[in-house]
Design an enzyme around this catalytic site. Sequence first.
Site, PDB file in Angstrom:
ATOM      1  N   LYS A  80       0.822  -1.219   0.000  1.00 45.99           N
ATOM      2  CA  LYS A  80       0.000   0.000   0.000  1.00 45.99           C
ATOM      3  C   LYS A  80       0.856   1.269   0.000  1.00 45.99           C
ATOM      4  O   LYS A  80       0.375   2.340  -0.354  1.00 45.99           O
ATOM      5  CB  LYS A  80      -0.951   0.009   1.199  1.00 45.99           C
ATOM      6  N   ASP A  81       2.140   1.154   0.396  1.00 46.36           N
ATOM      7  CA  ASP A  81       3.026   2.324   0.429  1.00 46.36           C
ATOM      8  C   ASP A  81       3.750   2.557  -0.890  1.00 46.36           C
ATOM      9  O   ASP A  81       4.450   3.564  -1.045  1.00 46.36           O
ATOM     10  CB  ASP A  81       4.088   2.156   1.527  1.00 46.36           C
ATOM     11  N   ARG A 127      -7.104   9.021   4.205  1.00 47.07           N
ATOM     12  CA  ARG A 127      -8.219   8.130   3.834  1.00 47.07           C
ATOM     13  C   ARG A 127      -9.035   7.743   5.060  1.00 47.07           C
ATOM     14  O   ARG A 127     -10.269   7.791   5.054  1.00 47.07           O
ATOM     15  CB  ARG A 127      -7.663   6.873   3.143  1.00 47.07           C
ATOM     16  N   ARG A 128      -8.346   7.343   6.131  1.00 47.32           N
ATOM     17  CA  ARG A 128      -9.056   6.960   7.353  1.00 47.32           C
ATOM     18  C   ARG A 128      -9.783   8.156   7.950  1.00 47.32           C
ATOM     19  O   ARG A 128     -10.914   8.046   8.428  1.00 47.32           O
ATOM     20  CB  ARG A 128      -8.062   6.365   8.359  1.00 47.32           C
ATOM     21  N   ARG A 145       1.556   9.906  14.027  1.00 47.85           N
ATOM     22  CA  ARG A 145       2.633   9.389  13.198  1.00 47.85           C
ATOM     23  C   ARG A 145       3.594   8.577  14.041  1.00 47.85           C
ATOM     24  O   ARG A 145       3.569   8.608  15.259  1.00 47.85           O
ATOM     25  CB  ARG A 145       3.397  10.550  12.548  1.00 47.85           C
ATOM     26  N   ARG A 151       2.992   4.663  18.138  1.00 57.33           N
ATOM     27  CA  ARG A 151       1.627   5.157  17.988  1.00 57.33           C
ATOM     28  C   ARG A 151       0.718   4.596  19.084  1.00 57.33           C
ATOM     29  O   ARG A 151      -0.138   5.307  19.623  1.00 57.33           O
ATOM     30  CB  ARG A 151       1.087   4.801  16.602  1.00 57.33           C
ATOM     31  N   CYS A 236      -0.723   8.793  -1.815  1.00 58.37           N
ATOM     32  CA  CYS A 236      -0.959   8.853  -0.380  1.00 58.37           C
ATOM     33  C   CYS A 236      -1.556  10.193   0.022  1.00 58.37           C
ATOM     34  O   CYS A 236      -1.922  10.393   1.172  1.00 58.37           O
ATOM     35  CB  CYS A 236       0.336   8.607   0.388  1.00 58.37           C
TER      36      CYS A 236
END
Length: 524
Positions: A80-81, A127-128, A145, A151, A236
């Site tokens: 996804k990155d 997105r979240r 982050r 986190r 992103c």
Amino acid sequence: MSKTIRIGTRDSELALWQAKIVQSLLEDEGHNTELVPVKSTGDLVLDKPLYELGITGIFTRTLDIAMLNHDIDIAVHSLKDVPTVLPKGIIQAAVLKRGNVNDTLVFKDNEEFLSAKEAVIATGSLRRKAQWLNRYPTHTITDLRGNVNSRLQKLQDNDWNGAIFAAAGIGRIGIRPDEAINLDWMIPAPAQGAIMITALDEDEFVKEACASLNHEETEICTTIERKFLNRLEGGCTAPIGALARIKDEEVVFKGILLSKDGSKKIQVERSEKLGKHEDLAVFCADYIIERGGKRLMDEIKYSNKVTNVFSTKKLTQDQQKLFHEKVVVKSDDFIKISLNRIRPQILKSEIENVILTSKNAVEALTTNYSAEELQFKNIYCVGRRTKRLIERKIGPVKYAAKNAKALADYLVEYIEGTKATYFCSDIRLDALPTILSENNIEVNEVEAYQTKYDGSKVENSVESAMFYSPSTVESFVRSNKSDVIAFCIGETTAKEAKQHFKDVRVAKVPTVESVIELVNLHYI
């Protein structure tokens, strides 16, 4: 002795876990391996959200450079990155079997806050954030982050209700808290939960070694998701979600695009038979684009750019596409028009000469009366567009001038008779009726519509403005500075602008598109 495959990876706990999985699989195939940890820009810059850094491939760029420099043979990434277009010379060598695709909410105490009006949720993902605010618009999102462990610690150290993680990430390193639930309603990032291996296209030995690790079903699904992402031109920095699954020989896909604040959402769901799914991603992306996705992506694209041009008339989507890439434009209607009721007595007696200087006056007449009731002997107007509107809705135009003064000069010479009825606004320039009166032409002014100033203060970054009538100029200067460049649709507007602005420029023809061309010439 066979070649030792140097495995490049980020040095976070999760990245190392993923690299060790690849290492174990390669060694099971009989290959010698070596781990080469590398820090990425994404790991080093922790004081800003990812979407503010403005970099695609933030977690992959350093590894790409290391590979192109032949410091590593393969790189292991969370798929996804990875940007949808890989650097020249680098290929996708394999995708491992996918893990949990979901996003997970880790909360403190209990889940009662989900039904509360106010709550604070932490995430660094746009997105979240967008999907959460779409579902819970009154909640507050705070940035989060760092690596997974840091986190989770920040969640405990702060007065937040919860934080969102990738289920695969916290599950793989065995630190998923008991106070966690999968967000089945949230569409994940394209290729979330999948591990990707990249290699140099020229390295046949490494490509062959990695091919045996590839999981075909995961490759099919993540390829669809990433094609969808690429078609939308997202990265992103855009709130895009996509998920493809294979069930009973059928590929089931769902995708989503949202505004940054979650207030706008465009979603698509579609299924295709496995083997006939090649166009699935394109179809779904185009579905979203055609339903406002292009406009939404443009809003996102330019949301972090400084506005340098302001239009005092709301621009259409097609007009916005005409601007040069250096122009960041915003637009709004700085005047509001209210049509008046025109009394029947005015039309009872035969009107020989009618003067119309705007489309608003035409609309006022045709809103009040039918074309049959508006049979004037001679119609004189200003502007080609007004002329076309008159001829479409009322009848032929005897003469059209480019501005009010030019029309007045013409009428002084050629008007039939000595009387004229002027359908105008409550706010107008005096040039036309003054010139006619001075030349013994009687003007009956009828207030056909009202012009209301509705301007607001624009951003300080605005260095030029677009004007379409003297009223838009007046509305603008009531709330804004006068040290901007004034791009005007015609001479009448420019005349008013020159009373307020030092730099006034006039379009070649009186159209919005011509004003846009004038703006582009300045910024190219």
